[in-house]
Design a protein around this motif. Structure first.
Motif, PDB file in Angstrom:
ATOM      1  N   ASP A 247      -6.780   9.578 -22.738  1.00 43.09           N
ATOM      2  CA  ASP A 247      -6.751  10.315 -24.006  1.00 43.09           C
ATOM      3  C   ASP A 247      -5.521  11.216 -24.059  1.00 43.09           C
ATOM      4  O   ASP A 247      -4.790  11.353 -23.074  1.00 43.09           O
ATOM      5  N   GLY A 248      -5.313  11.839 -25.219  1.00 37.04           N
ATOM      6  CA  GLY A 248      -4.112  12.640 -25.421  1.00 37.04           C
ATOM      7  C   GLY A 248      -4.017  13.832 -24.492  1.00 37.04           C
ATOM      8  O   GLY A 248      -2.935  14.148 -23.974  1.00 37.04           O
ATOM      9  N   ALA A 249      -5.163  14.485 -24.259  1.00 38.45           N
ATOM     10  CA  ALA A 249      -5.147  15.685 -23.413  1.00 38.45           C
ATOM     11  C   ALA A 249      -4.729  15.334 -21.982  1.00 38.45           C
ATOM     12  O   ALA A 249      -3.897  16.026 -21.379  1.00 38.45           O
ATOM     13  N   ALA A 250      -5.320  14.259 -21.458  1.00 37.65           N
ATOM     14  CA  ALA A 250      -4.980  13.837 -20.092  1.00 37.65           C
ATOM     15  C   ALA A 250      -3.516  13.389 -20.026  1.00 37.65           C
ATOM     16  O   ALA A 250      -2.814  13.661 -19.038  1.00 37.65           O
ATOM     17  N   ALA A 251      -3.059  12.732 -21.086  1.00 38.67           N
ATOM     18  CA  ALA A 251      -1.667  12.268 -21.127  1.00 38.67           C
ATOM     19  C   ALA A 251      -0.704  13.454 -21.118  1.00 38.67           C
ATOM     20  O   ALA A 251       0.307  13.443 -20.401  1.00 38.67           O
ATOM     21  N   LEU A 252      -1.031  14.480 -21.887  1.00 35.59           N
ATOM     22  CA  LEU A 252      -0.158  15.656 -21.963  1.00 35.59           C
ATOM     23  C   LEU A 252      -0.051  16.345 -20.604  1.00 35.59           C
ATOM     24  O   LEU A 252       1.034  16.796 -20.202  1.00 35.59           O
ATOM     25  N   GLN A 253      -1.171  16.404 -19.899  1.00 31.62           N
ATOM     26  CA  GLN A 253      -1.164  16.982 -18.553  1.00 31.62           C
ATOM     27  C   GLN A 253      -0.227  16.192 -17.641  1.00 31.62           C
ATOM     28  O   GLN A 253       0.568  16.772 -16.900  1.00 31.62           O
ATOM     29  N   LEU A 254      -0.325  14.852 -17.725  1.00 33.19           N
ATOM     30  CA  LEU A 254       0.540  13.994 -16.905  1.00 33.19           C
ATOM     31  C   LEU A 254       2.008  14.199 -17.256  1.00 33.19           C
ATOM     32  O   LEU A 254       2.876  14.275 -16.386  1.00 33.19           O
ATOM     33  N   LEU A 255       2.277  14.284 -18.561  1.00 38.82           N
ATOM     34  CA  LEU A 255       3.664  14.427 -19.019  1.00 38.82           C
ATOM     35  C   LEU A 255       4.297  15.722 -18.524  1.00 38.82           C
ATOM     36  O   LEU A 255       5.517  15.810 -18.368  1.00 38.82           O
ATOM     37  N   LYS A 256       3.450  16.722 -18.287  1.00 37.59           N
ATOM     38  CA  LYS A 256       3.981  18.018 -17.845  1.00 37.59           C
ATOM     39  C   LYS A 256       4.324  18.030 -16.353  1.00 37.59           C
ATOM     40  O   LYS A 256       5.072  18.891 -15.901  1.00 37.59           O
ATOM     41  N   VAL A 257       3.738  17.103 -15.604  1.00 37.37           N
ATOM     42  CA  VAL A 257       3.986  17.117 -14.154  1.00 37.37           C
ATOM     43  C   VAL A 257       4.767  15.897 -13.651  1.00 37.37           C
ATOM     44  O   VAL A 257       5.227  15.880 -12.510  1.00 37.37           O
TER      45      VAL A 257
ATOM     46  N   THR B 262      10.952  20.209 -23.345  1.00 35.76           N
ATOM     47  CA  THR B 262      11.286  19.264 -22.276  1.00 35.76           C
ATOM     48  C   THR B 262      10.800  17.842 -22.542  1.00 35.76           C
ATOM     49  O   THR B 262      11.148  16.911 -21.815  1.00 35.76           O
ATOM     50  N   LEU B 263       9.976  17.675 -23.564  1.00 36.66           N
ATOM     51  CA  LEU B 263       9.380  16.349 -23.819  1.00 36.66           C
ATOM     52  C   LEU B 263       9.839  15.704 -25.125  1.00 36.66           C
ATOM     53  O   LEU B 263       9.664  14.506 -25.326  1.00 36.66           O
ATOM     54  N   ARG B 264      10.427  16.497 -26.016  1.00 36.91           N
ATOM     55  CA  ARG B 264      10.647  15.981 -27.378  1.00 36.91           C
ATOM     56  C   ARG B 264      11.627  14.810 -27.463  1.00 36.91           C
ATOM     57  O   ARG B 264      11.636  14.088 -28.446  1.00 36.91           O
ATOM     58  N   HIS B 265      12.388  14.606 -26.396  1.00 34.80           N
ATOM     59  CA  HIS B 265      13.312  13.465 -26.388  1.00 34.80           C
ATOM     60  C   HIS B 265      12.584  12.134 -26.179  1.00 34.80           C
ATOM     61  O   HIS B 265      13.145  11.062 -26.417  1.00 34.80           O
ATOM     62  N   LEU B 266      11.325  12.206 -25.721  1.00 36.70           N
ATOM     63  CA  LEU B 266      10.581  10.981 -25.364  1.00 36.70           C
ATOM     64  C   LEU B 266      10.261  10.134 -26.591  1.00 36.70           C
ATOM     65  O   LEU B 266       9.729  10.651 -27.579  1.00 36.70           O
ATOM     66  N   PRO B 267      10.563   8.834 -26.537  1.00 42.12           N
ATOM     67  CA  PRO B 267      10.133   7.973 -27.645  1.00 42.12           C
ATOM     68  C   PRO B 267       8.626   7.736 -27.575  1.00 42.12           C
ATOM     69  O   PRO B 267       8.093   7.476 -26.498  1.00 42.12           O
ATOM     70  N   VAL B 268       7.955   7.865 -28.723  1.00 41.25           N
ATOM     71  CA  VAL B 268       6.497   7.655 -28.768  1.00 41.25           C
ATOM     72  C   VAL B 268       6.207   6.506 -29.734  1.00 41.25           C
ATOM     73  O   VAL B 268       6.496   6.591 -30.921  1.00 41.25           O
TER      74      VAL B 268
ATOM     75  N   LYS C 178       2.468  15.397 -31.818  1.00 43.72           N
ATOM     76  CA  LYS C 178       2.946  16.730 -32.219  1.00 43.72           C
ATOM     77  C   LYS C 178       3.182  17.629 -31.006  1.00 43.72           C
ATOM     78  O   LYS C 178       4.145  18.391 -30.969  1.00 43.72           O
ATOM     79  N   ALA C 179       2.279  17.511 -30.006  1.00 41.42           N
ATOM     80  CA  ALA C 179       2.435  18.333 -28.790  1.00 41.42           C
ATOM     81  C   ALA C 179       3.717  17.940 -28.046  1.00 41.42           C
ATOM     82  O   ALA C 179       4.444  18.804 -27.537  1.00 41.42           O
ATOM     83  N   ILE C 180       4.007  16.642 -28.002  1.00 41.69           N
ATOM     84  CA  ILE C 180       5.223  16.168 -27.316  1.00 41.69           C
ATOM     85  C   ILE C 180       6.461  16.668 -28.051  1.00 41.69           C
ATOM     86  O   ILE C 180       7.423  17.160 -27.442  1.00 41.69           O
TER      87      ILE C 180
END
Lengths: 132, 208
Positions: free
Chosen positions: A39-49, A78-84, A71-73
């Motif tokens: 899910d998005g929450a778990a993904a965001l945690q992963l993206l931060k580490v 540090t994440l906004r460059h990521l293609p989604v 929106k969170a990305i």
């Protein structure tokens, strides 16, 4: 950057079947570095580490849906460059417009083919290469 | 006893019965309205055709997936049988005279045939993998139908609670918040895209 086989992918979907399908298709494209998140929450945690190069996400998920993840990305320096790339069953035009306006790099409606996923990933990477 | 001999209700009684039925129906309707149950019940009932359409979608998607998988399996088995037969034939020819080398053209033809069959089997396996997307799509639709059922259950529990205030009534589960999910109806809609081409056109019109 335009070679997808060198990239680290994060696939986000609450259905394990769909995560395995996307992972399998990416593997057929030569992309072997794929991490899954449910899910998005778990993904965001992963993206931060961890460092990722490309995010493929569903929209309709518990805890944090794909729009909220997008929106969170985009809100994170540090994440906004990521293609989604959104891969979803949500086929309403307002959802597609919202995704585009929120910064999604692409939008695929389920069910989709291997060729569609391959073409969208390549196209996003080409655009990024030109912009760089 | 003939059919015409059956006793019939007096014709004069029919309008009174209908009138009484009408009055009872009106009273029930007014009571439900006063209790505040009717709007929610109506809302739940209105969602039932949608639930029917969603269940039909599930039946269709699972049927299509099963057909797709079986077709791919049948094709892959034919390819597999052909490889097996060609391999047996080659082995037989090698075994017949171990000292004699087979012509290179024959070995090359075998290798090309096996490579072609392997490529086609790989495509069929990919198709089987993609056919499993029905699980995600129907899963979302099932969640929607469960939400409708929970709404209906909630309305009925409310009705039961108000009709028999002293009786213990189980609490209805809360319906989860869901987005629209897959498009289940085949009919075209102005606010929904029907395929990836329409998505791409829409994004292109936005400059993406």
């Amino acid at each position: 950057m335009s070679d997808p086989t060198q990239l680290k992918f994060l696939v986000v979907d609450d259905f394990s079947t769909m995560r395995r399908i996307v992972r399998g298709l990416l593997k057929e494209m030569g992309c072997n570095d794929v991490t899954e998140s449910e899910d998005g929450a778990a993904a965001l945690q992963l993206l931060k580490v961890q460092r990722f190069d490309f995010v493929v996400t569903d929209i309709n998920m518990p805890n944090m849906n794909g729009f909220e993840l997008l929106k969170a990305i985009k809100a994170e320096e540090t994440l906004r460059h990521l293609p989604v790339l959104m891969v979803t069953a949500e086929a309403r035009k307002e959802d597609i417009v919202l995704a585009a306006q929120s910064g999604a790099a692409g939008y695929i409606v389920k069910p989709f083919s291997k060729a569609t996923l391959e073409e969208k990933v390549q196209r996003i990477l080409q655009k990024m290469a030109i912009a760089a | 006893m003939k059919l015409n001999d059956w006793p019939m209700a007096p014709a004069v009684a029919a309008p009174e019965v209908y009138q009484q039925l009408g009055q009872i129906t009106r009273q029930l309707h007014d009571t439900l309205q006063r209790l505040g149950v009717m709007p929610k019940l109506q809302h739940s009932a209105q969602n039932l055709p949608d639930a029917r359409s969603r269940l039909s979608y599930i039946a269709r998607k699972t049927g299509e997936a099963a057909d797709r998988v079986l077709t791919a399996v049948e094709q892959a088995k034919r390819e597999h049988d052909a490889i097996q037969a060609a391999s047996k034939q080659l082995a037989r020819r090698c075994g017949a005279d171990p000292a004699r080398l087979l012509p290179a053209s024959e070995v090359l033809a075998y290798a090309v045939a096996v490579e072609g069959a392997a490529t086609r089997i790989d495509q069929q396996l990919t198709d089987i993998m993609l056919a499993q997307d029905f699980h995600d799509l129907t899963g979302q639709v099932v969640a929607k139908v469960v939400s409708v059922v929970i709404d209906l259950e909630d309305s009925l529990v409310q009705l039961l609670r108000q009709a028999a205030p002293g009786e213990p009534v189980p609490a209805a589960a809360a319906a989860p918040a869901l987005l629209h999910g897959p498009v289940v109806a085949a009919v075209a809609s102005a606010d929904v895209v029907s395929d990836q081409g329409e998505v791409d056109d829409l994004l292109a019109s936005l400059g993406f």
